[in-house]
Motif scaffolding. Structure first.
Motif, mmCIF file in Angstrom:
data_model
loop_
_atom_site.group_PDB
_atom_site.id
_atom_site.type_symbol
_atom_site.label_atom_id
_atom_site.label_comp_id
_atom_site.label_asym_id
_atom_site.label_seq_id
_atom_site.Cartn_x
_atom_site.Cartn_y
_atom_site.Cartn_z
ATOM 1 N N UNK A 20 0.869 -1.119 0.104
ATOM 2 C CA UNK A 20 0.077 0.075 -0.125
ATOM 3 C C UNK A 20 0.975 1.193 0.264
ATOM 4 N N UNK A 21 2.127 1.181 -0.176
ATOM 5 C CA UNK A 21 2.979 2.413 -0.147
ATOM 6 C C UNK A 21 2.508 3.542 -0.960
ATOM 7 N N UNK A 22 2.009 2.985 -2.243
ATOM 8 C CA UNK A 22 1.879 4.081 -3.244
ATOM 9 C C UNK A 22 0.210 4.791 -2.990
ATOM 10 N N UNK A 23 -0.466 3.920 -1.896
ATOM 11 C CA UNK A 23 -2.129 4.417 -1.736
ATOM 12 C C UNK A 23 -2.031 5.262 -0.654
ATOM 13 N N UNK A 24 -1.162 5.265 0.088
ATOM 14 C CA UNK A 24 -1.216 6.304 1.216
ATOM 15 C C UNK A 24 -0.630 7.600 0.903
ATOM 16 N N UNK A 25 -1.313 8.674 1.449
ATOM 17 C CA UNK A 25 -0.603 10.012 1.369
ATOM 18 C C UNK A 25 -0.356 10.611 2.890
ATOM 19 N N UNK A 26 0.707 10.447 3.307
ATOM 20 C CA UNK A 26 1.196 11.075 4.518
ATOM 21 C C UNK A 26 1.599 12.467 4.378
ATOM 22 N N UNK A 27 1.374 13.215 5.415
ATOM 23 C CA UNK A 27 0.930 12.639 6.809
ATOM 24 C C UNK A 27 -0.417 12.801 7.107
ATOM 25 N N UNK A 28 -0.637 11.827 8.215
ATOM 26 C CA UNK A 28 -2.045 11.746 8.718
ATOM 27 C C UNK A 28 -2.068 12.189 9.899
#
Length: 85
Positions: free
Chosen positions: A57-65
């Motif tokens: 999922x690295x490419x699916x997440x948009x940090x920061x949260x």
């Protein structure tokens, strides 16, 4: 929402709810996990560890949260997009 998604959502909220938000990257989440990267999430016939999930999922997440809910929303959406649910 399917039963599998609802059950996983609950597990993710339990696991990540204790993280020290805001989180800047996946490594910031590790201390919140009961078994670290080996923490297993299971629902229905779906099963994976936190490490397996993070790798896919690295490419699916948009940090920061800033909170667990937005993180978990992206995790569920990412798992769905990758065909893991």
């Amino acid at each position: 929402m399917s039963d599998v998604k609802a059950e996983l959502r609950e597990q993710f909220m339990d696991a990540f709810g204790g993280a020290d938000f805001p989180v800047e990257n996946q490594m910031d989440l590790v201390p919140a996990l009961p078994d670290g990267p080996a923490t297993k999430f299971e629902a229905g016939d779906v099963s994976f560890t936190a490490m397996e999930m993070a790798a896919k999922l690295g490419s699916e997440q948009e940090f920061p949260y800033d909170d667990a809910e937005s993180l978990v929303d992206d995790i569920i959406d990412g798992l769905d997009a990758k065909g893991m649910l």
